[in-house]
Structures are given as C-alpha cells and as structure tokens.
Design an enzyme around this catalytic site. Sequence first.
Site: not given
Length: 331
Positions: A110, A194, A197
């Site tokens: 991240k 994956k 959104k």
Amino acid sequence: MRVVSGIQPTGGLHLGNLLGAILRWVRMQEEAECLFFLADLHAITVDVDPAQLRSNVREMAAALIASGIDPARSTLFPQSAVPEHSELAWILQCTARVGWLNRMTQFKDKSGKNREGASVGLYTYPVLQAADILLYRATHVPVGEDQKQHIELARDIAIKFNTDYDTELFVPPDPFIGGGTAARVMSLRDGSSKMSKSDPSDMSRINLTDSDDAIAQKVRKAKTDPEPLPEDPAELAGRAEARNLVGIMAAVSGESEEQVLARFAGQGFGAFKPALADALVALLSPIRGRLDQLRADPDTTDQHLAAGAAKARQLGAPTLAEAQRALGLSA
Ligand code: TRP
C-alpha cells in the site's frame, strides 16, 4: 467460539465483497456469537473525504443488514464508536516490535514507492487490527488470504503480552480462511485481476445496486473463451475467465464446482451465461430491495449501529481494564 471481523467502509459494494466476505459472515451467525464492524479507523490511514466516510459507514452497514447480517443476533457497529479499540491499540503498539511490522506485506504494497510519505497509521494498521480482535477475546477471525499475516501478528502480540505480564488475558486468534464460497471473485473483463470498485470499467463488476437488466447484460458481455465447459474443475486451469464464472455460479448456488460442471459439461457459454444471470438476479434482487428500504430510512440503520456499539463496549471494556491492570496502569 467467538467470531470477530471487520470490513473497510469503502462504498460501492460489489459481488466480490458479497461472496468473498459478507455471505460467509451471514452463515457464521448460525454457528457462533459474532461481532462485525465497519473499520472506519482503518479507513483513515489513507486520505479520506470526511462526508464520504460518514456516508460510506452507514451505506455499508445497510448493505450488510440487507445481505443478511441480523443486528438482533450479531453485534454490528462502527469501530470508532467503541473507543476501547483505539485505547487497546496504543497499549499493543508497545508490545508489537518494529521488526514484526517491517515484515507486513500489505504495508509494503500500500505504501509502494512512497514509503516516507505514508501515514504512521498505515504502518501500525495491523496493531489496530490486533486490538479489534483481542479486545473481544475472539477465537476465530474470518478473513481473506490477504489478511492472514495480520491475524498471525495478532497471535504473536497476544502471546508476547501474556508472557511479558504473566497473564492469560488475550486469546491468540485463528484466521479462518475459505468457507465454501468463492474466496476471490475476479473481474468480468479480465480473469487475472480481482473484481474491484476501482476498476474504471463498470462492466468488470456487478454492483449490489445494479438492476436485474444490468446484471444480465454484464453477464452476457463477460469475457469468456470459445471452448465448451469441461467435467473436471482441474481442466479449467489456464482458462481464468471460465473458471471465474464457474466459481461465481458455485458460490451463488451453494454447489461445488464439480456439481456446477456436472450440469454444464460439454455446453458452451451460450447456455451457461443465462443460467448464471438468473442465479445472480435471484440472489441480488431481494438484497437490493432491502437495501433500498434501509436507504429510505437511515434512522433505522443508525439505531442498529448505536445499539451494536453499546453492546460492543460492554463486551470489550473488561478486557481493556484487565490489560491496564496487568500493565500497572490501574490498580
Ligand atoms: N484489514 C481488514 C481488511 O482490510 C479489515 C479489518 C480491520 C479486520 N480490522 C479487522 C478484519 C479485524 C478482521 C478482524 O480486510
């Protein structure tokens, strides 16, 4: 057996969230005492829009209830409404070692190339997660594969604290991975990434709010290959898109992949896709109906969350008090 799990209130819930996490939670309610929370304190480890965060928490809670999380049976609450999470997190930051956190792969992913610019909260994120779990002395933590390392860290923290302060206060938790449904739902446009959104193509995902027509259209347009379906799931290797659709069908219908393939072996996607669209509509249409009702009446969701937070505080406060005693912070 006590189950605790959290989900980040990211907004834009889709089929991947539903099959990967939420429906597993729904089933676990049958087997154990469950606490589920919206991880808003974890959400602020990266930049957020405050108005968006607030609305995402309520929207996500409504989606969980619409999907079958029963607030009368499970304790459902926003993490930030239970200050014991933050208080215990500080204590556990003093138990966790820098070397342990340096091994966390999610922080590396991240923070990426901007490690120096990442928030300290993003770095200590897994310690807050440990507090979420240890506060309730949870035995089982249903999570995806990507969270396994964080649960192992929570175990290590529990064991070190217990050893350092000669107590049996914390229960080392077990990750609980898998559980019947498709753990990973992939993009309808690319079977190697994956369902997300943040994918720029809305055709790549099925949203919880999609109409029946939109669902059918997205399934019709989903990427596939020209081969017929095999009998043996092993033969789906190398056919990422085919495998994803079969996995989704199995998760939605509650069958194994073998059972799905037994119904469709030898047939192409012309036969499979309409059946998949029907199964998805049958699953999602009632959830969407309940979600619409809850959206029209936000007070109901807020009341469930307030009641859940009160109950969570009751369950968690004694653990925090005991940790403070063990440390000499209180008598
Ligand atoms: N980190 C988890 C995720 O991104 C969410 C989470 C926060 C969580 N606290 C937790 C999951 C405690 C299980 C238990 O998916």
